[in-house]
Write a protein that holds these residues in place. Sequence first.
Motif, PDB file in Angstrom:
ATOM      1  N   MET A 159      67.606  -8.875-180.835  1.00 35.19           N
ATOM      2  CA  MET A 159      68.168  -8.053-179.780  1.00 35.19           C
ATOM      3  C   MET A 159      69.655  -7.967-179.720  1.00 35.19           C
ATOM      4  O   MET A 159      70.292  -8.961-180.376  1.00 35.19           O
ATOM      5  N   ARG A 160      70.140  -6.909-179.284  1.00 28.70           N
ATOM      6  CA  ARG A 160      71.659  -6.897-178.763  1.00 28.70           C
ATOM      7  C   ARG A 160      71.959  -7.527-177.476  1.00 28.70           C
ATOM      8  O   ARG A 160      71.629  -7.117-176.578  1.00 28.70           O
ATOM      9  N   MET A 161      72.694  -8.864-177.536  1.00 27.20           N
ATOM     10  CA  MET A 161      72.917  -9.731-176.716  1.00 27.20           C
ATOM     11  C   MET A 161      74.395 -10.228-176.485  1.00 27.20           C
ATOM     12  O   MET A 161      74.924 -10.231-177.534  1.00 27.20           O
ATOM     13  N   ILE A 162      74.867 -10.119-175.330  1.00 24.23           N
ATOM     14  CA  ILE A 162      76.518 -10.463-175.153  1.00 24.23           C
ATOM     15  C   ILE A 162      76.290 -11.575-173.974  1.00 24.23           C
ATOM     16  O   ILE A 162      75.716 -11.464-173.203  1.00 24.23           O
ATOM     17  N   ALA A 163      76.839 -12.717-174.350  1.00 26.93           N
ATOM     18  CA  ALA A 163      76.618 -13.992-173.592  1.00 26.93           C
ATOM     19  C   ALA A 163      77.881 -14.877-173.553  1.00 26.93           C
ATOM     20  O   ALA A 163      78.665 -14.708-174.553  1.00 26.93           O
ATOM     21  N   GLY A 164      78.177 -15.801-172.449  1.00 25.39           N
ATOM     22  CA  GLY A 164      79.061 -16.406-172.883  1.00 25.39           C
ATOM     23  C   GLY A 164      79.063 -18.039-171.819  1.00 25.39           C
ATOM     24  O   GLY A 164      78.115 -17.815-170.828  1.00 25.39           O
ATOM     25  N   LYS A 165      79.555 -18.959-172.059  1.00 23.37           N
ATOM     26  CA  LYS A 165      79.717 -20.381-171.425  1.00 23.37           C
ATOM     27  C   LYS A 165      80.448 -20.106-170.147  1.00 23.37           C
ATOM     28  O   LYS A 165      81.563 -19.424-170.221  1.00 23.37           O
ATOM     29  N   VAL A 166      79.947 -20.459-169.107  1.00 21.77           N
ATOM     30  CA  VAL A 166      80.521 -20.150-167.847  1.00 21.77           C
ATOM     31  C   VAL A 166      81.854 -21.375-167.674  1.00 21.77           C
ATOM     32  O   VAL A 166      81.800 -22.380-168.298  1.00 21.77           O
ATOM     33  N   LEU A 167      82.937 -20.775-167.264  1.00 22.32           N
ATOM     34  CA  LEU A 167      84.275 -21.517-167.028  1.00 22.32           C
ATOM     35  C   LEU A 167      84.400 -21.906-165.586  1.00 22.32           C
ATOM     36  O   LEU A 167      84.683 -20.996-164.766  1.00 22.32           O
ATOM     37  N   MET A 168      84.549 -22.991-165.280  1.00 23.56           N
ATOM     38  CA  MET A 168      84.644 -23.595-163.800  1.00 23.56           C
ATOM     39  C   MET A 168      85.394 -24.693-163.938  1.00 23.56           C
ATOM     40  O   MET A 168      84.978 -25.649-164.675  1.00 23.56           O
ATOM     41  N   ASP A 169      86.538 -24.751-163.286  1.00 21.28           N
ATOM     42  CA  ASP A 169      87.288 -26.207-163.227  1.00 21.28           C
ATOM     43  C   ASP A 169      87.820 -26.311-161.830  1.00 21.28           C
ATOM     44  O   ASP A 169      88.726 -27.516-161.551  1.00 21.28           O
ATOM     45  N   ARG A 170      87.230 -25.884-160.801  1.00 20.81           N
ATOM     46  CA  ARG A 170      87.573 -26.188-159.421  1.00 20.81           C
ATOM     47  C   ARG A 170      86.541 -25.503-158.391  1.00 20.81           C
ATOM     48  O   ARG A 170      85.871 -24.673-158.983  1.00 20.81           O
ATOM     49  N   ASN A 171      86.390 -26.132-157.311  1.00 20.72           N
ATOM     50  CA  ASN A 171      85.486 -25.443-156.274  1.00 20.72           C
ATOM     51  C   ASN A 171      84.066 -25.476-156.789  1.00 20.72           C
ATOM     52  O   ASN A 171      83.517 -24.367-156.559  1.00 20.72           O
ATOM     53  N   CYS A 172      83.738 -26.420-157.453  1.00 17.12           N
ATOM     54  CA  CYS A 172      82.388 -26.341-157.782  1.00 17.12           C
ATOM     55  C   CYS A 172      81.898 -27.891-157.951  1.00 17.12           C
ATOM     56  O   CYS A 172      82.694 -28.800-158.134  1.00 17.12           O
ATOM     57  N   PRO A 173      80.652 -28.164-158.219  1.00 19.25           N
ATOM     58  CA  PRO A 173      80.112 -29.495-158.401  1.00 19.25           C
ATOM     59  C   PRO A 173      80.770 -30.354-159.573  1.00 19.25           C
ATOM     60  O   PRO A 173      80.959 -29.588-160.602  1.00 19.25           O
ATOM     61  N   GLU A 174      81.340 -31.391-159.267  1.00 16.10           N
ATOM     62  CA  GLU A 174      81.945 -32.260-160.322  1.00 16.10           C
ATOM     63  C   GLU A 174      81.328 -32.401-161.604  1.00 16.10           C
ATOM     64  O   GLU A 174      81.783 -32.164-162.845  1.00 16.10           O
ATOM     65  N   ASP A 175      80.335 -32.312-161.724  1.00 13.54           N
ATOM     66  CA  ASP A 175      79.152 -32.610-162.945  1.00 13.54           C
ATOM     67  C   ASP A 175      79.051 -31.004-163.742  1.00 13.54           C
ATOM     68  O   ASP A 175      78.157 -30.826-164.608  1.00 13.54           O
ATOM     69  N   LEU A 176      79.393 -29.904-162.998  1.00 15.96           N
ATOM     70  CA  LEU A 176      79.643 -28.559-163.349  1.00 15.96           C
ATOM     71  C   LEU A 176      80.741 -28.212-163.895  1.00 15.96           C
ATOM     72  O   LEU A 176      81.143 -27.052-164.307  1.00 15.96           O
ATOM     73  N   ALA A 177      81.768 -28.888-163.612  1.00 19.04           N
ATOM     74  CA  ALA A 177      83.206 -28.520-164.015  1.00 19.04           C
ATOM     75  C   ALA A 177      83.681 -28.882-165.258  1.00 19.04           C
ATOM     76  O   ALA A 177      83.257 -29.949-165.842  1.00 19.04           O
ATOM     77  N   ASP A 178      84.462 -28.130-165.784  1.00 22.68           N
ATOM     78  CA  ASP A 178      85.166 -28.398-167.297  1.00 22.68           C
ATOM     79  C   ASP A 178      86.430 -28.436-166.700  1.00 22.68           C
ATOM     80  O   ASP A 178      87.200 -28.672-165.452  1.00 22.68           O
ATOM     81  N   THR A 179      87.524 -28.362-167.881  1.00 23.98           N
ATOM     82  CA  THR A 179      88.988 -28.322-167.570  1.00 23.98           C
ATOM     83  C   THR A 179      89.428 -27.032-168.441  1.00 23.98           C
ATOM     84  O   THR A 179      88.707 -26.627-169.474  1.00 23.98           O
ATOM     85  N   PRO A 180      90.524 -26.527-168.215  1.00 25.16           N
ATOM     86  CA  PRO A 180      91.205 -25.535-169.156  1.00 25.16           C
ATOM     87  C   PRO A 180      90.980 -25.688-170.464  1.00 25.16           C
ATOM     88  O   PRO A 180      90.700 -25.074-171.387  1.00 25.16           O
ATOM     89  N   GLU A 181      91.366 -27.212-170.860  1.00 24.34           N
ATOM     90  CA  GLU A 181      91.260 -27.255-172.457  1.00 24.34           C
ATOM     91  C   GLU A 181      89.859 -27.436-172.946  1.00 24.34           C
ATOM     92  O   GLU A 181      89.839 -26.851-173.942  1.00 24.34           O
ATOM     93  N   LEU A 182      89.141 -27.989-172.127  1.00 22.75           N
ATOM     94  CA  LEU A 182      87.684 -28.156-172.734  1.00 22.75           C
ATOM     95  C   LEU A 182      87.001 -26.719-172.680  1.00 22.75           C
ATOM     96  O   LEU A 182      86.315 -26.363-173.613  1.00 22.75           O
TER      97      LEU A 182
END
Length: 454
Positions: A159-182
Amino acid sequence: MSIEHAKRKIICADILDFLDDPSIAGDDAVRYFEQGALVIDQGKVLDLGAEKDIVAKYADITEVVRHDGKLLVPGLIDTHIHLPQTEMIGSHGEQLLTWLTEYAFPTEKKFADHAYAADISKRFLDELLRNGTTTAMVFGTVHPESVDAFFTEAQQRRMRMIAGKVLMDRNCPEDLADTPELGYSQSKALIEKWHNVDRLAYAVTPRFAPTSSHEQLAACKQLLDEYPDVYMQSHLSENIEECEWVDKLFPASDDYLGAYEDAGLVRKRAVFAHGIHLSERELISLAKHQAALSHCPTSNLFLGSGLFNLKACEKHKVTVGMGTDVGAGTSFSLLQTGSEAYKIQQLQGENFTAFKGLYLATLGGARALDLEGSIGNFTPGCEADFVILDHHATPFLSFRLQHAKTLHERLFAIMMLGDDRCIEHTYVLGDCIYQRDAQPQFASSNTTPLREVS
């Protein structure tokens, strides 16, 4: 993984596709062959026309597949949908920000587990095929495992699929947050591994402006500049309270879209979901920068977000595709999504035809994803993704269509009354990959039971 293409074949059915937006080009946008034939060679469209002409022209082709009395349309294109929200579709209503906290974020935490992400990916992709969707732009979670699992399953189905990892580093649960670098490093690794592999493509995916700092949005721009042909997907102006929040978080920006503009993210191959509460300035900017909107009607109604101004988008020449936005959206079916889009326009006193609905789910979606010429219609050279629609999928639909006098009336009844039961076959690159009432090739029932992940 190399893709094995279908050999030469002819598919016979009534055939419908679009050459342009019917709200602009009128009847000239619609191409229809009653008793038509589609010629497929090496997984791509070779020719299209009336059956009698095509069969005579290609008398050497011995494989002829007949779908007499059925309607063949391009594979449907979903320009905005969330993989991790599959299991929570239909969760009792809240408005956007509360809904995210109560339902979306807790569910997304499970996707740190690769096996769990693979289970959901199988079910998700099977459901897309069951509903005739062959291309989608998909949100993963903050976990790279979610994207790895998803692309692995999509690749198997070709299948032709477009996808990506979500980026969140604020205003979200701590265990769903990354950092700009990560977020940057994990996204870069996924791009290097998956982008442009077979029919897969990567989308840099800041969830929405409130969950990304200025530093993270700058990292998104860096990725887009380093890999100019990757996509960018995010959310825009879905909910009034959300828009007010963005004004407080980005006081130096002109408006919601301005927050993305200031970060350098409004560009070609950027797709923003919703766009309900946009100013004229924002519409002009979207068109100028060749960015696209994904209209998500079932989600907008379910969350009480507002009514999408399709006419303003047409006026300002903003490219628009259709999105189910599962799981705030309540159906994987782009037929049902078209039905809700019609109602949203009715509430604003505007006309919305079945031709416009199917256009948005095919060629309109291809244009929104910068894929016109590859998918979306049956122009020679396009990839042979298509769907066989059954006019007699239910007894009542069969009865209703006995009284339909025109092509548009038939198509409108299917859009208003149809769902996954109308999808008799789904073809990918010229091969049937889903057949209604038959065991699918990639059956979810063969997967391991879902496990709760703490």
